[in-house]
Write a protein that holds these residues in place. Sequence first.
Motif, short mmCIF file in Angstrom:
data_model
loop_
_atom_site.label_atom_id
_atom_site.label_comp_id
_atom_site.label_asym_id
_atom_site.label_seq_id
_atom_site.Cartn_x
_atom_site.Cartn_y
_atom_site.Cartn_z
N LEU A 1 -2.48 0.34 -4.44
CA LEU A 1 -2.22 -0.99 -3.90
C LEU A 1 -1.55 -1.76 -5.03
O LEU A 1 -2.17 -2.08 -6.04
CB LEU A 1 -3.52 -1.68 -3.48
CG LEU A 1 -3.36 -3.10 -2.93
CD1 LEU A 1 -2.53 -3.10 -1.64
CD2 LEU A 1 -4.72 -3.74 -2.69
N LEU B 1 0.85 -1.18 0.00
CA LEU B 1 0.00 0.00 0.00
C LEU B 1 0.89 1.23 0.00
O LEU B 1 1.79 1.36 0.84
CB LEU B 1 -0.92 0.01 1.23
CG LEU B 1 -1.93 1.13 1.32
CD1 LEU B 1 -2.89 1.12 0.14
CD2 LEU B 1 -2.71 1.04 2.63
N LEU B 2 0.64 2.13 -0.96
CA LEU B 2 1.47 3.32 -1.12
C LEU B 2 0.59 4.56 -1.14
O LEU B 2 -0.61 4.49 -1.39
CB LEU B 2 2.25 3.24 -2.44
CG LEU B 2 3.14 2.01 -2.55
CD1 LEU B 2 2.81 1.24 -3.80
CD2 LEU B 2 4.58 2.41 -2.54
N THR B 3 1.22 5.71 -0.91
CA THR B 3 0.53 6.99 -1.01
C THR B 3 1.39 7.92 -1.85
O THR B 3 2.59 7.71 -2.01
CB THR B 3 0.25 7.60 0.37
OG1 THR B 3 -0.57 8.76 0.21
CG2 THR B 3 1.51 7.95 1.12
N ARG B 4 0.76 8.96 -2.37
CA ARG B 4 1.46 9.91 -3.22
C ARG B 4 1.26 11.30 -2.66
O ARG B 4 0.15 11.68 -2.28
CB ARG B 4 0.91 9.84 -4.64
CG ARG B 4 1.70 10.68 -5.62
CD ARG B 4 1.10 10.62 -6.99
NE ARG B 4 0.02 11.58 -7.01
CZ ARG B 4 -0.97 11.56 -7.88
NH1 ARG B 4 -1.05 10.61 -8.77
NH2 ARG B 4 -1.90 12.47 -7.85
N TYR C 1 -3.78 7.02 -3.35
CA TYR C 1 -3.19 5.78 -2.87
C TYR C 1 -3.07 4.79 -4.01
O TYR C 1 -3.75 4.91 -5.04
CB TYR C 1 -4.05 5.16 -1.77
CG TYR C 1 -4.13 6.00 -0.53
CD1 TYR C 1 -3.27 5.77 0.54
CD2 TYR C 1 -5.05 7.03 -0.42
CE1 TYR C 1 -3.33 6.55 1.69
CE2 TYR C 1 -5.12 7.82 0.72
CZ TYR C 1 -4.25 7.57 1.77
OH TYR C 1 -4.31 8.34 2.89
N TRP D 1 5.58 7.54 -5.54
CA TRP D 1 4.80 6.74 -4.60
C TRP D 1 5.69 6.33 -3.43
O TRP D 1 6.81 5.86 -3.63
CB TRP D 1 4.23 5.50 -5.30
CG TRP D 1 3.16 5.86 -6.28
CD1 TRP D 1 3.29 5.97 -7.64
CD2 TRP D 1 1.80 6.15 -5.98
NE1 TRP D 1 2.10 6.32 -8.20
CE2 TRP D 1 1.16 6.44 -7.20
CE3 TRP D 1 1.05 6.20 -4.81
CZ2 TRP D 1 -0.19 6.77 -7.28
CZ3 TRP D 1 -0.29 6.53 -4.89
CH2 TRP D 1 -0.90 6.80 -6.11
N GLU E 1 -8.43 7.24 -4.91
CA GLU E 1 -8.38 8.49 -4.17
C GLU E 1 -9.32 8.40 -2.98
O GLU E 1 -10.48 7.98 -3.13
CB GLU E 1 -8.77 9.66 -5.06
CG GLU E 1 -8.75 10.99 -4.37
CD GLU E 1 -9.18 12.14 -5.26
OE1 GLU E 1 -9.03 13.30 -4.83
OE2 GLU E 1 -9.67 11.90 -6.39
N MET F 1 -7.44 6.62 7.10
CA MET F 1 -6.77 6.98 5.84
C MET F 1 -7.12 8.43 5.52
O MET F 1 -8.26 8.73 5.21
CB MET F 1 -7.22 6.08 4.70
CG MET F 1 -6.76 4.65 4.83
SD MET F 1 -7.26 3.62 3.44
CE MET F 1 -6.10 4.14 2.20
N PHE G 1 2.90 3.47 2.48
CA PHE G 1 1.97 4.10 3.42
C PHE G 1 2.01 3.37 4.75
O PHE G 1 2.51 3.88 5.72
CB PHE G 1 0.56 4.14 2.84
CG PHE G 1 -0.46 4.75 3.76
CD1 PHE G 1 -0.34 6.06 4.17
CD2 PHE G 1 -1.53 4.02 4.22
CE1 PHE G 1 -1.27 6.63 5.03
CE2 PHE G 1 -2.46 4.57 5.08
CZ PHE G 1 -2.34 5.88 5.48
N TYR H 1 -5.23 1.94 -8.28
CA TYR H 1 -5.04 3.33 -7.87
C TYR H 1 -6.39 3.89 -7.43
O TYR H 1 -7.41 3.65 -8.10
CB TYR H 1 -4.49 4.16 -9.04
CG TYR H 1 -3.17 3.67 -9.56
CD1 TYR H 1 -1.98 4.18 -9.05
CD2 TYR H 1 -3.09 2.70 -10.54
CE1 TYR H 1 -0.74 3.73 -9.51
CE2 TYR H 1 -1.87 2.24 -11.02
CZ TYR H 1 -0.71 2.75 -10.50
OH TYR H 1 0.50 2.30 -10.95
#
Length: 189
Positions: free
Chosen positions: A166, A78-81, A164, A92, A185, A159, A95, A183
């Motif tokens: 995955l 799991l990532l965030t930008r 974000y 990225w 939001e 969150m 998270f 991807y």
Amino acid sequence: MGSAVGKLLGLLLCLQCLIELHGVFIRFTNVTCESKDLSSSIVEYCAVTNLSKNKNSIRLRYTMLKPMLRNVEVYFQLLTRGSESINTVSNWQPFLYTLKLDLCRFWKNHHNHLARMVFEFIEGHTNLNHSCPYTKENYISIEDVTNTEVSGKIRGVPMPKGFYALFTKLSTENISRVQTNFYFEVLSP
């Protein structure tokens, strides 16, 4: 009678407003699918479909050219930008969670809470919902998972608003077979 129905509808509308204000609501922005081993699988389709102004869904299918027998692993990240960055891989950042999961073991005892949560998102929408071996599957698919369903399942998950992703990889025999990136939001925390 009419005013009672009106009051009930008003109450239901207020409850919906409270749920939207206090829950997480997401919108899918993209999905990418890639076959990492063209001798074992190919992408048949992979798309986000808009169903209405506030509702969209994800559909994807990989045609399997070889059966997945054992040693099936799924990797989740799991990532965030950052809000100032553009949609490139280098922007990225991790998270919270990175998970490598032995899928065959997971279906035997559902031992991982985070994996259970991820698979609940696609429950009833996939054919990857049984124990190994995967010998009769001609394809792997996720069909018509809506953002509203996922939003309902992640209520209470902390969150913040933002973008974000995955990232997922499926491998067998320690060889990456398919990679799917979702991807989305988060519109309201």
